[in-house]
Enzyme design. Structure first.
Site, PDB file in Angstrom:
ATOM      1  N   GLU A 173      -3.110  -4.961   9.077  1.00  0.00           N
ATOM      2  CA  GLU A 173      -3.079  -4.825   7.479  1.00  0.00           C
ATOM      3  C   GLU A 173      -4.461  -5.549   7.165  1.00  0.00           C
ATOM      4  OE1 GLU A 173      -0.033  -7.955   7.420  1.00  0.00           O
ATOM      5  OE2 GLU A 173      -1.577  -9.236   6.280  1.00  0.00           O
ATOM      6  N   HIS A 207       2.062  -8.958   2.002  1.00  0.00           N
ATOM      7  CA  HIS A 207       1.636  -9.966   2.635  1.00  0.00           C
ATOM      8  C   HIS A 207       1.342 -11.092   1.348  1.00  0.00           C
ATOM      9  CE1 HIS A 207      -0.407 -12.262   5.947  1.00  0.00           C
ATOM     10  NE2 HIS A 207       0.387 -13.343   5.285  1.00  0.00           N
ATOM     11  N   ARG A 257       3.963 -12.034  11.043  1.00  0.00           N
ATOM     12  CA  ARG A 257       2.815 -11.843  11.051  1.00  0.00           C
ATOM     13  C   ARG A 257       2.800 -10.364  11.714  1.00  0.00           C
ATOM     14  NH1 ARG A 257       0.630 -14.823   8.459  1.00  0.00           N
ATOM     15  NH2 ARG A 257      -1.189 -16.341   8.904  1.00  0.00           N
TER      16      ARG A 257
HETATM   17  C1  DGY Z   1       0.212 -18.008   6.131  1.00  0.00           C
HETATM   18  O1  DGY Z   1      -0.082 -19.112   5.388  1.00  0.00           O
HETATM   19  O2  DGY Z   1      -0.094 -18.035   7.216  1.00  0.00           O
HETATM   20  C2  DGY Z   1       0.593 -16.956   5.289  1.00  0.00           C
HETATM   21  O3  DGY Z   1       1.065 -15.658   5.843  1.00  0.00           O
HETATM   22  C3  DGY Z   1      -0.698 -16.463   4.261  1.00  0.00           C
HETATM   23  O4  DGY Z   1      -0.045 -16.474   3.147  1.00  0.00           O
END
Ligand code: DGY
Length: 325
Positions: free
Chosen positions: A268, A286, A239
């Site tokens: 983002e 992402h 993240r």
């Molecule tokens: C998640 O599932 O947390 C991913 O980052 C989203 O694509």
């Protein structure tokens, strides 16, 4: 009467059709991004929310939507939802674990390889018409095989990344909130537990897969980057906010580490524009879980959770059982 739900963003039409068998659905095929005020307004009279990881489900939103009973996030990460506020309001929160482990691990490797072997940087050079001759030292990168992989966040995705390293004859070191059992360490290519700082000093390639929380904000900042080996690479598929992006940009500019591969960014989809002027960073929007079968599995998993939550069952991926006690 069927319960009413909001699907905040565009999603596979067949999943919306599945939801419509159970609910009165307000969906968003145009994929408009709603402000918090718009979301609150749309959630009036709604029992359930099919959420996207980019939606911010804040305490204020939760308080303003008294009829809401379930928030089902189409992601394994759920730092976009104020789970404590939802629990206090008796609202179930679910995520989509497991279905994306292998796909996300594949992508961690794609970024690791592209970063270590300078794939995008050399492609940009070729596309720009700059390739005139083969040279002995063109785009020299770091070896992946035989090197030491460091995984920070050794959950199911981290373990899947570590398992893949067997084919590259790598050593694996890892850091995690808690140590794995000896059996799990053995399956993860005999991964060896280290403190964060010892891992950063040891690994040639570091992959971040830990969940975001306020406690790990800027877990990798200037001091931590300074611990890394000079030729090391850093990959973040976790993240934004776990890495201090400004500190990373400075480290990449100074050549303090060789390169980085980033799928996630602070703030983002906005990101620090200084990344664009750096050649030694691979940037993706992402997409670590974005294979067609996996995104579909995530959408169906979120739908299954919502259907269970609003039909009196315990959703399979309930994150806050206290909400229903
Ligand atoms: C998640 O599932 O947390 C991913 O980052 C989203 O694509």
């Amino acid at each position: 009467m069927k319960p009413s739900i909001l699907v905040t963003r565009a999603v596979f039409p067949d999943v919306v059709a599945r939801l419509s068998e159970h609910f009165t659905v307000e969906d968003n095929p145009d994929d408009h991004i709603f402000s918090e005020a718009e979301l609150i307004q749309k959630l009036q009279g709604k029992d359930g929310l099919f959420a996207n990881p980019a939606d911010r489900i804040s305490a204020a939103l939760i308080q303003a939507c008294p009829q809401l009973k379930a928030v089902c996030n189409m992601a394994v990460g759920y730092n976009n939802v104020d789970v404590a506020a939802a629990t206090a309001a008796g609202i179930m929160v679910t995520n989509t674990p497991d279905v994306l482990n292998e796909t996300t691990a594949d992508f961690g490797w794609a970024l690791l390889m592209a970063t270590a072997r300078r794939v995008t940087e050399s492609e940009h050079y070729l596309r720009a018409g700059k390739w005139q001759k083969w040279t002995y030292d063109g785009f020299l990168g770091a070896d992946v095989h035989g090197s030491t992989l460091g995984v920070i966040g050794m959950g199911r995705i981290g373990q899947a990344i570590a398992r893949r390293s067997m084919g590259f004859d790598m050593q694996v070191v890892y850091h995690n909130r808690s140590r794995l059992t000896p059996e799990l360490e053995a399956r993860a290519n005999n991964a060896r537990y280290l403190s964060r700082d010892a891992l950063l000093q040891t690994a040639d390639h570091v992959v971040l897969v830990l969940p975001y929380s306020a406690a790990v904000h800027h877990f990798i900042g200037a001091d931590e980057l300074a611990l890394m080996k000079p030729g090391a690479t850093l990959v973040n598929i976790a993240r934004g906010g776990i890495v201090d992006d400004a500190a990373l940009i400075a480290a990449l500019k100074q050549g303090q580490i060789a390169a980085a591969g980033l799928d996630v960014f602070e703030n983002e989809p906005a990101f620090n524009p200084a990344f664009l002027s750096l050649e030694n960073v691979v940037l993706t929007p992402h997409i670590a879980s974005a294979s067609a079968p996996t995104r579909r599995a995530m959408a169906n998993c979120a739908a299954m959770n919502l259907i269970a939550a609003l039909s009196g069952q315990t959703p399979p991926n309930l994150l806050n059982p206290q909400a229903v006690k």
